[in-house]
Design a protein around this motif. Structure first.
Motif, PDB file in Angstrom:
ATOM      1  N   GLY A   1       0.412  -1.262  -0.314  1.00 61.12           N
ATOM      2  CA  GLY A   1      -0.376   0.357   0.062  1.00 61.12           C
ATOM      3  C   GLY A   1       0.529   1.707   0.369  1.00 61.12           C
ATOM      4  N   VAL A   2       0.756   2.328  -0.547  1.00 57.77           N
ATOM      5  CA  VAL A   2       1.455   3.453  -0.701  1.00 57.77           C
ATOM      6  C   VAL A   2       0.254   4.539  -0.398  1.00 57.77           C
ATOM      7  CG1 VAL A   2       2.335   5.105  -1.806  1.00 57.77           C
ATOM      8  CG2 VAL A   2       2.370   2.917  -2.482  1.00 57.77           C
ATOM      9  N   GLN A   3       0.778   5.648   0.889  1.00 61.56           N
ATOM     10  CA  GLN A   3      -0.386   7.002   0.811  1.00 61.56           C
ATOM     11  C   GLN A   3       1.150   7.676   0.511  1.00 61.56           C
ATOM     12  OE1 GLN A   3      -0.678   6.981   5.482  1.00 61.56           O
ATOM     13  NE2 GLN A   3      -0.443   4.650   5.257  1.00 61.56           N
ATOM     14  N   VAL A   4       0.395   9.490   1.306  1.00 64.01           N
ATOM     15  CA  VAL A   4       1.110   9.760   1.160  1.00 64.01           C
ATOM     16  C   VAL A   4       2.283  10.152   1.974  1.00 64.01           C
ATOM     17  CG1 VAL A   4       1.314  12.936   1.235  1.00 64.01           C
ATOM     18  CG2 VAL A   4      -0.722  11.745   0.290  1.00 64.01           C
ATOM     19  N   GLY A   5       3.829  10.186   1.294  1.00 70.09           N
ATOM     20  CA  GLY A   5       4.563   9.664   2.908  1.00 70.09           C
ATOM     21  C   GLY A   5       4.987   8.675   3.386  1.00 70.09           C
ATOM     22  N   ARG A   6       4.460   8.324   2.028  1.00 71.73           N
ATOM     23  CA  ARG A   6       5.259   6.539   3.526  1.00 71.73           C
ATOM     24  C   ARG A   6       4.414   4.705   1.926  1.00 71.73           C
ATOM     25  NH1 ARG A   6       3.192   4.685   8.820  1.00 71.73           N
ATOM     26  NH2 ARG A   6       4.475   6.163   9.404  1.00 71.73           N
ATOM     27  N   ALA A   7       5.180   4.151   1.781  1.00 70.40           N
ATOM     28  CA  ALA A   7       5.105   2.937   0.858  1.00 70.40           C
ATOM     29  C   ALA A   7       5.375   1.667   1.853  1.00 70.40           C
ATOM     30  CB  ALA A   7       5.500   3.330  -0.407  1.00 70.40           C
ATOM     31  N   GLU A   8       4.391   0.289   1.718  1.00 65.81           N
ATOM     32  CA  GLU A   8       4.723  -0.916   2.718  1.00 65.81           C
ATOM     33  C   GLU A   8       4.818  -1.292   1.080  1.00 65.81           C
ATOM     34  OE1 GLU A   8       4.023  -0.647   5.906  1.00 65.81           O
ATOM     35  OE2 GLU A   8       2.929   1.280   6.370  1.00 65.81           O
ATOM     36  N   LEU A   9       5.734  -2.019   0.596  1.00 63.89           N
ATOM     37  CA  LEU A   9       5.369  -3.360   0.113  1.00 63.89           C
ATOM     38  C   LEU A   9       6.348  -4.557   0.327  1.00 63.89           C
ATOM     39  CD1 LEU A   9       9.215  -2.945  -0.925  1.00 63.89           C
ATOM     40  CD2 LEU A   9       8.571  -0.975  -1.800  1.00 63.89           C
ATOM     41  N   GLU A  10       7.002  -5.663   0.001  1.00 62.02           N
ATOM     42  CA  GLU A  10       7.404  -7.024  -0.357  1.00 62.02           C
ATOM     43  C   GLU A  10       7.999  -6.802  -0.964  1.00 62.02           C
ATOM     44  OE1 GLU A  10       5.383 -10.619   1.105  1.00 62.02           O
ATOM     45  OE2 GLU A  10       3.737  -8.669   0.135  1.00 62.02           O
ATOM     46  N   ALA A  11      10.025  -7.335  -0.398  1.00 64.41           N
ATOM     47  CA  ALA A  11      10.717  -7.596  -1.533  1.00 64.41           C
ATOM     48  C   ALA A  11      11.593  -8.326  -1.107  1.00 64.41           C
ATOM     49  CB  ALA A  11      11.865  -6.313  -1.551  1.00 64.41           C
ATOM     50  N   THR A  12      12.378  -8.997  -2.134  1.00 62.21           N
ATOM     51  CA  THR A  12      13.051 -11.202  -2.058  1.00 62.21           C
ATOM     52  C   THR A  12      14.501  -9.917  -1.261  1.00 62.21           C
ATOM     53  OG1 THR A  12      13.810  -9.379  -4.104  1.00 62.21           O
ATOM     54  CG2 THR A  12      12.339 -11.778  -3.626  1.00 62.21           C
ATOM     55  N   GLU A  13      14.683 -10.747  -0.358  1.00 64.30           N
ATOM     56  CA  GLU A  13      16.377 -10.210   0.179  1.00 64.30           C
ATOM     57  C   GLU A  13      17.551  -9.952  -1.150  1.00 64.30           C
ATOM     58  OE1 GLU A  13      16.651 -10.648   3.691  1.00 64.30           O
ATOM     59  OE2 GLU A  13      14.336 -12.017   3.495  1.00 64.30           O
ATOM     60  N   GLU A  14      17.509 -10.329  -2.238  1.00 66.17           N
ATOM     61  CA  GLU A  14      18.381  -9.571  -3.454  1.00 66.17           C
ATOM     62  C   GLU A  14      18.536  -8.335  -3.298  1.00 66.17           C
ATOM     63  OE1 GLU A  14      16.325 -12.559  -3.483  1.00 66.17           O
ATOM     64  OE2 GLU A  14      17.627 -13.675  -2.600  1.00 66.17           O
ATOM     65  N   VAL A  15      17.003  -7.673  -2.968  1.00 68.47           N
ATOM     66  CA  VAL A  15      16.492  -6.335  -3.357  1.00 68.47           C
ATOM     67  C   VAL A  15      17.872  -5.184  -2.459  1.00 68.47           C
ATOM     68  CG1 VAL A  15      14.851  -4.146  -4.172  1.00 68.47           C
ATOM     69  CG2 VAL A  15      14.003  -6.808  -4.355  1.00 68.47           C
ATOM     70  N   ALA A  16      18.039  -4.644  -3.148  1.00 69.17           N
ATOM     71  CA  ALA A  16      18.914  -3.590  -2.463  1.00 69.17           C
ATOM     72  C   ALA A  16      18.384  -2.405  -1.641  1.00 69.17           C
ATOM     73  CB  ALA A  16      20.149  -2.910  -3.076  1.00 69.17           C
ATOM     74  N   GLU A  17      18.398  -1.658  -0.350  1.00 72.35           N
ATOM     75  CA  GLU A  17      17.577  -0.626  -0.203  1.00 72.35           C
ATOM     76  C   GLU A  17      17.919   0.635  -1.709  1.00 72.35           C
ATOM     77  OE1 GLU A  17      18.806   1.752   3.590  1.00 72.35           O
ATOM     78  OE2 GLU A  17      18.423  -0.009   4.164  1.00 72.35           O
ATOM     79  N   ASP A  18      19.073   0.347  -1.393  1.00 74.44           N
ATOM     80  CA  ASP A  18      19.107   1.767  -3.001  1.00 74.44           C
ATOM     81  C   ASP A  18      18.564   1.905  -4.032  1.00 74.44           C
ATOM     82  OD1 ASP A  18      21.214   3.962  -2.777  1.00 74.44           O
ATOM     83  OD2 ASP A  18      22.041   3.257  -5.001  1.00 74.44           O
ATOM     84  N   ALA A  19      18.278   0.453  -4.180  1.00 72.18           N
ATOM     85  CA  ALA A  19      17.051   0.643  -4.669  1.00 72.18           C
ATOM     86  C   ALA A  19      15.681   1.207  -4.908  1.00 72.18           C
ATOM     87  CB  ALA A  19      16.977  -0.883  -5.556  1.00 72.18           C
ATOM     88  N   PHE A  20      16.051   1.164  -3.746  1.00 67.88           N
ATOM     89  CA  PHE A  20      14.006   2.030  -3.015  1.00 67.88           C
ATOM     90  C   PHE A  20      14.825   3.248  -3.549  1.00 67.88           C
ATOM     91  CE2 PHE A  20      13.747  -2.055  -0.363  1.00 67.88           C
ATOM     92  CZ  PHE A  20      12.963  -1.958  -1.179  1.00 67.88           C
ATOM     93  N   ARG A  21      15.860   3.994  -3.337  1.00 69.99           N
ATOM     94  CA  ARG A  21      16.116   4.972  -3.544  1.00 69.99           C
ATOM     95  C   ARG A  21      15.939   5.748  -4.273  1.00 69.99           C
ATOM     96  NH1 ARG A  21      17.304   7.298   1.976  1.00 69.99           N
ATOM     97  NH2 ARG A  21      18.284   5.242   3.784  1.00 69.99           N
ATOM     98  N   LYS A  22      16.889   4.941  -5.572  1.00 68.60           N
ATOM     99  CA  LYS A  22      17.317   4.970  -6.742  1.00 68.60           C
ATOM    100  C   LYS A  22      15.793   5.203  -7.539  1.00 68.60           C
ATOM    101  CE  LYS A  22      21.531   3.902  -8.242  1.00 68.60           C
ATOM    102  NZ  LYS A  22      22.451   2.801  -7.975  1.00 68.60           N
ATOM    103  N   ALA A  23      14.594   4.707  -7.388  1.00 68.09           N
ATOM    104  CA  ALA A  23      13.381   4.696  -8.118  1.00 68.09           C
ATOM    105  C   ALA A  23      12.329   6.056  -7.623  1.00 68.09           C
ATOM    106  CB  ALA A  23      12.899   2.982  -7.854  1.00 68.09           C
ATOM    107  N   ILE A  24      12.789   6.395  -6.225  1.00 68.46           N
ATOM    108  CA  ILE A  24      12.116   7.529  -5.468  1.00 68.46           C
ATOM    109  C   ILE A  24      12.276   8.500  -6.399  1.00 68.46           C
ATOM    110  CG2 ILE A  24      10.931   8.103  -4.109  1.00 68.46           C
ATOM    111  CD1 ILE A  24       9.827   5.355  -4.735  1.00 68.46           C
ATOM    112  N   ASP A  25      14.039   8.691  -6.224  1.00 72.92           N
ATOM    113  CA  ASP A  25      14.359  10.160  -6.688  1.00 72.92           C
ATOM    114  C   ASP A  25      14.482   9.552  -8.142  1.00 72.92           C
ATOM    115  OD1 ASP A  25      16.696  11.567  -5.525  1.00 72.92           O
ATOM    116  OD2 ASP A  25      17.880  10.685  -7.235  1.00 72.92           O
ATOM    117  N   ALA A  26      14.063   8.935  -8.740  1.00 73.03           N
ATOM    118  CA  ALA A  26      14.174   9.834 -10.419  1.00 73.03           C
ATOM    119  C   ALA A  26      13.006   9.912 -10.805  1.00 73.03           C
ATOM    120  CB  ALA A  26      14.469   8.048 -10.767  1.00 73.03           C
TER     121      ALA A  26
END
Ligand SMILES: [Cu+2]
Length: 69
Positions: A34-59
């Motif tokens: 679920g996503v709301q203003v200011g927050r996103a809740e998700l499930e991810a495999t162990e392989e997904v690096a934290e940096d991937a989230f930061r880059k996707a949101i930054d983009a």
């Protein structure tokens, strides 16, 4: 899969929610809960690096201010 919560700054409305949802859903190994203003809740495999989230949101013009998992 692990549960991850992202705190995101710069979001203000439903349009932002839609953009964040789309950007996160496009990441391999990520299932958006679920996503709301200011927050996103998700499930991810162990392989997904934290940096991937930061880059996707930054983009799309927002910023991840905290990652909790
Ligand atoms: Cu908006």
């Amino acid at each position: 899969m692990k549960n991850v919560t992202l705190e995101i700054s710069g979001m203000s409305c439903g349009h932002c929610v839609g953009r964040v949802t789309k950007a996160l859903a496009a990441l391999p190994g990520v299932k958006v809960g679920g996503v709301q203003v200011g927050r996103a809740e998700l499930e991810a495999t162990e392989e997904v690096a934290e940096d991937a989230f930061r880059k996707a949101i930054d983009a799309i013009g927002f910023q991840v201010t905290a990652v909790r998992s």
